[in-house]
Design an enzyme around this catalytic site. Structure first.
Site, PDB file in Angstrom:
ATOM      1  N   ARG A 128       0.846  -1.193   0.000  1.00 18.75           N
ATOM      2  CA  ARG A 128       0.000   0.000   0.000  1.00 18.75           C
ATOM      3  C   ARG A 128       0.883   1.246   0.000  1.00 18.75           C
ATOM      4  O   ARG A 128       1.954   1.259   0.603  1.00 18.75           O
ATOM      5  CB  ARG A 128      -0.842  -0.028   1.280  1.00 18.75           C
ATOM      6  CG  ARG A 128      -1.905   1.050   1.396  1.00 18.75           C
ATOM      7  CD  ARG A 128      -3.020   0.833   0.433  1.00 18.75           C
ATOM      8  NE  ARG A 128      -4.226   1.582   0.789  1.00 18.75           N
ATOM      9  CZ  ARG A 128      -5.242   1.751  -0.056  1.00 18.75           C
ATOM     10  NH1 ARG A 128      -5.193   1.240  -1.285  1.00 18.75           N
ATOM     11  NH2 ARG A 128      -6.309   2.398   0.301  1.00 18.75           N
ATOM     12  N   THR A 417      -9.001   1.005 -10.495  1.00 16.81           N
ATOM     13  CA  THR A 417      -8.376  -0.216  -9.966  1.00 16.81           C
ATOM     14  C   THR A 417      -8.529  -1.441 -10.895  1.00 16.81           C
ATOM     15  O   THR A 417      -9.314  -1.428 -11.826  1.00 16.81           O
ATOM     16  CB  THR A 417      -8.922  -0.493  -8.552  1.00 16.81           C
ATOM     17  OG1 THR A 417      -8.786   0.667  -7.769  1.00 16.81           O
ATOM     18  CG2 THR A 417      -8.260  -1.635  -7.853  1.00 16.81           C
ATOM     19  N   GLU A 454      -3.803   7.856  -3.688  1.00 16.10           N
ATOM     20  CA  GLU A 454      -4.281   6.912  -2.657  1.00 16.10           C
ATOM     21  C   GLU A 454      -4.549   7.564  -1.309  1.00 16.10           C
ATOM     22  O   GLU A 454      -5.353   7.090  -0.515  1.00 16.10           O
ATOM     23  CB  GLU A 454      -3.255   5.783  -2.481  1.00 16.10           C
ATOM     24  CG  GLU A 454      -3.875   4.438  -2.177  1.00 16.10           C
ATOM     25  CD  GLU A 454      -4.654   3.895  -3.367  1.00 16.10           C
ATOM     26  OE1 GLU A 454      -5.837   3.589  -3.178  1.00 16.10           O
ATOM     27  OE2 GLU A 454      -4.103   3.802  -4.485  1.00 16.10           O
ATOM     28  N   SER A 481      -7.944   0.572   2.991  1.00 16.38           N
ATOM     29  CA  SER A 481      -8.399   0.157   1.664  1.00 16.38           C
ATOM     30  C   SER A 481      -9.634  -0.723   1.785  1.00 16.38           C
ATOM     31  O   SER A 481      -9.958  -1.210   2.874  1.00 16.38           O
ATOM     32  CB  SER A 481      -7.276  -0.630   0.982  1.00 16.38           C
ATOM     33  OG  SER A 481      -7.730  -1.229  -0.203  1.00 16.38           O
ATOM     34  N   SER A 482     -10.319  -0.917   0.653  1.00 11.32           N
ATOM     35  CA  SER A 482     -11.401  -1.899   0.572  1.00 11.32           C
ATOM     36  C   SER A 482     -10.999  -3.066  -0.313  1.00 11.32           C
ATOM     37  O   SER A 482     -11.803  -3.962  -0.559  1.00 11.32           O
ATOM     38  CB  SER A 482     -12.643  -1.263  -0.044  1.00 11.32           C
ATOM     39  OG  SER A 482     -13.046  -0.176   0.718  1.00 11.32           O
ATOM     40  N   GLY A 502     -13.579  -1.402  -7.582  1.00 10.91           N
ATOM     41  CA  GLY A 502     -14.921  -0.897  -7.276  1.00 10.91           C
ATOM     42  C   GLY A 502     -15.005  -0.075  -5.998  1.00 10.91           C
ATOM     43  O   GLY A 502     -16.087   0.072  -5.433  1.00 10.91           O
ATOM     44  N   GLY A 503     -13.858   0.458  -5.507  1.00 13.56           N
ATOM     45  CA  GLY A 503     -13.906   1.252  -4.288  1.00 13.56           C
ATOM     46  C   GLY A 503     -14.476   0.409  -3.158  1.00 13.56           C
ATOM     47  O   GLY A 503     -14.246  -0.800  -3.109  1.00 13.56           O
TER      48      GLY A 503
HETATM   49  N1  GLU Z   1      -8.471   2.996  -3.469  1.00  9.04           N
HETATM   50  C1  GLU Z   1      -9.473   1.975  -3.291  1.00  9.04           C
HETATM   51  C2  GLU Z   1      -9.109   1.048  -2.169  1.00  9.04           C
HETATM   52  O1  GLU Z   1      -7.969   0.838  -1.916  1.00  9.04           O
HETATM   53  C3  GLU Z   1      -9.676   1.178  -4.509  1.00  9.04           C
HETATM   54  C4  GLU Z   1     -10.282   2.008  -5.561  1.00  9.04           C
HETATM   55  C5  GLU Z   1     -11.130   1.245  -6.471  1.00  9.04           C
HETATM   56  O2  GLU Z   1     -11.338   0.062  -6.375  1.00  9.04           O
HETATM   57  O3  GLU Z   1     -11.614   1.869  -7.372  1.00  9.04           O
HETATM   58  O4  GLU Z   1      -9.965   0.504  -1.561  1.00  9.04           O
END
Ligand code: GLU
Length: 595
Positions: A128, A417, A454, A481-482, A502-503
């Site tokens: 990360r 992502t 990030e 993060s997710s 997908g955030g």
């Molecule tokens: N930055 C997000 C995360 O680490 C991922 C972004 C995404 O999946 O679009 O959870």
């Protein structure tokens, strides 16, 4: 001519003269959708057709699934030659950084989950991005102490963390690589020098973001040459990227963290007009990939394993599934609103805990084990016993050896992502989610790649009702993060590897695909393709154009707010059984390929 060119690039870099000639003769096959790039080989055409028809791609020995056919081909070539899953990932990631630059690359970070066939061990690596050592918790507050607007924070230098992806490539190769490091760079270097065909998805993303991309000269001259967005089908070269790759191929990943590369990045970040950041060369010199204990949670006869803190991925996924363990989802099936009520509220309960407790555990104490303790989840699951949407959802109180009170998080995430899933010829399994956060990250481009944003995954607010937020900015800390790169085990053998962009919806996408596969008997392609219903904070997001639209009324009748909308997952999954079966998300351009 277009296809002749693809044949040349792939043939030279990847597949030899025979395939080059076949590709030269290839025309767009029926079944290829408007969102796919022109196929470069019969194998790719077959993989695209399988995806369109809802069939998994099958193979006996090895398989790779990722977001772009050129990247998949680069990885497949490595696997075909006996390379490991780690080798194939490196080749694929380097190509993704070129052909899908909006989603991941050298300027970003990633999490990698590895199952080692020889030892039966699972390893998770955290690459990360880190907050600069000069950053303070006020990084995303304005002069009045108010949180910045999201894009005011994103665009420019302020949001850029120290990239982890180059170090991860080095670390993965040092542990599990079989091929020569430098050779893994060849496909990406050739494509960068000779050119690659811009995919429809990249072209659309550029057109949709032209104003922000246009703010920085280097970025604008690449994506908007002469002021006009690059077009699908156009052949694009990226010589600065090829030069960076050559440097890393010759000198190793460490070359990214010292000398000119680090200096150029620091300069771009600190010099970003209007919104400079505070990254320094010391941040690069001190960056390290961290091995973390895998987080595994039980679900029926499976063990679902993935990335622990600083990702909330495996913990939140494990909580959702752990609560749903107490629901008969297979009896209900995907057409029953009751199934979605249970999935939705289990997810809301898990997201409440996520918002309060989950962050970088090197900085804030976390009840990691307590959060997925089956007894705690059984208690929380009792809240699912009513008939209607839970009127209110609050974080629970998991078992904890540490008394500390946190305020609730206020991080915002927007999707970009990419996810790579690989099984190699020796049975090693790799599941890696890789990102630069927002599409095109900070929009700053250095040496042919984009820098991440990030740091906007941190909570902008430092406190909530007087209590500190666990996921606030701190120097050297990693934003929560997710991302949920996952390997599902049964009887101590890997049976499924999966993940998605997908955030924060990643968690719902992965949970649902596992349920579809494990409880609803879908094959891996159907499981990644099925319409999504995701509930994180109360509102049910139902995927437009899918049968899930029919859930709108019944879910509203249960008391939910519900919204039909586009939901942009990018699930890539491989089922591991007698044969390998691969699935690629039809919402993206990727494929699964194997032999
Ligand atoms: N930055 C997000 C995360 O680490 C991922 C972004 C995404 O999946 O679009 O959870």
């Amino acid at each position: 001519m277009k296809h002749f060119w693809i044949g040349l690039a792939l043939g030279g870099a990847l597949a030899g003269a025979a395939v080059a000639q076949q590709a030269a003769d290839t025309v767009q096959p029926e079944g290829a959708t408007a969102t796919t790039v022109a196929p470069a080989s019969p194998e790719i055409a077959a993989a695209l057709a399988a995806k369109d028809e809802g069939r998994p791609v099958e193979a006996d020995h090895w398989m790779i699934a990722a977001a772009n056919p050129l990247a998949v081909e680069a990885g497949a070539k490595v696997l075909r030659a006996g390379g490991s899953a780690a080798d194939a990932m490196i080749a694929a990631q380097l190509v993704l950084g070129l052909v899908e630059p909006q989603s991941s690359g050298l300027g970003g970070g990633a999490f990698l989950v590895w199952y080692d066939a020889a030892t039966g061990q699972m390893t998770t690596l955290d690459a990360r991005e880190t907050a600069p050592l000069e950053a303070t918790p006020q990084l995303f507050l304005d002069a009045e102490g108010q949180p910045l607007q999201f894009f005011d924070a994103v665009v420019g230098g302020r949001s850029v963390g120290t990239p982890g992806t180059p170090a991860l490539l080095g670390a993965a190769h040092a542990r599990w690589g079989k091929a020569a490091w430098g050779d893994l760079f060849a496909p990406a270097i050739t494509l960068a020098e000779e050119g690659f065909e811009v995919s429809p998805r990249l072209a659309e993303s550029v057109a949709g973001d032209a104003e922000r991309l246009g703010r920085f000269e280097t970025t604008a001259s690449y994506f908007l040459p002469g002021g006009a967005p690059i077009q699908a089908g156009q052949v694009l070269t990226n010589r600065p990227y090829a030069e960076t790759l050559r440097l890393l191929a010759e000198q190793g990943a460490d070359a990214f963290y010292a000398g000119d590369v680090a200096r150029d990045i620091v300069q771009a970040v600190r010099g970003a007009e209007g919104n400079p950041g505070v990254l320094s060369e010391l941040d690069f010199a001190t960056y390290a990939v961290k091995e973390r204990p895998p987080v595994c949670a039980d679900y029926r006869s499976y063990e679902v394993c993935g990335m622990g803190p600083p990702s909330s991925g495996a913990l939140t996924l494990g909580q959702i599934l752990g609560m749903l363990e107490h629901s008969e989802l297979n009896a209900l099936g995907p057409k029953e609103p009751e199934a979605w009520r249970r999935i939705g509220d289990a997810s809301r309960l898990a997201f409440a805990d996520r918002g309060r407790y989950m962050a970088d555990s090197d900085y804030v104490p976390m009840p990691t084990e307590g959060l997925i303790d089956p007894a705690y989840l059984a208690e929380r699951a009792k809240l699912l016993e009513g008939d209607d949407a839970l009127p209110e959802v609050a974080p629970g109180t998991p078992e904890w050896d540490h008394a500390e009170l946190w305020g609730d998080d206020q991080a915002i995430e927007f999707p970009s992502t990419s996810h790579i899933t690989i099984v190699d010829g020796e049975g090693n399994v790799l599941s890696m989610t890789t990102t630069i956060e927002n599409a095109f990250g900070s929009r700053l481009m250095v040496r042919g790649f984009l820098l991440n944003n990030e740091l906007t995954d941190f909570s902008f607010a430092t406190h909530d009702e007087g209590l500190p937020v666990a996921n606030r900015v701190e120097p050297g800390k990693r934003p929560r993060s997710s991302m949920a790169p996952t390997i599902v085990m049964r009887d101590e053998r890997p049976v499924l590897a999966i993940g998605s962009p997908g955030g924060s919806r990643i968690i719902g996408y992965v949970a649902q695909a596992i349920i579809a596969w494990a409880d609803w008997g879908m094959n891996v392609q159907q499981a990644v393709a099925m319409g999504h219903a995701v509930n994180r904070f109360g509102t049910f997001d139902l995927e437009a154009g899918t049968p899930l639209e029919d859930m709108l009324e019944p879910l509203e009748a249960m008391g939910y707010q519900a919204k039909v909308q586009e939901l942009n997952s990018g699930l890539h999954a491989i089922e591991i059984g007698q044969v390998l079966k691969g699935g690629a998300d039809p919402r993206r351009e990727g494929i699964a390929l194997g032999e």
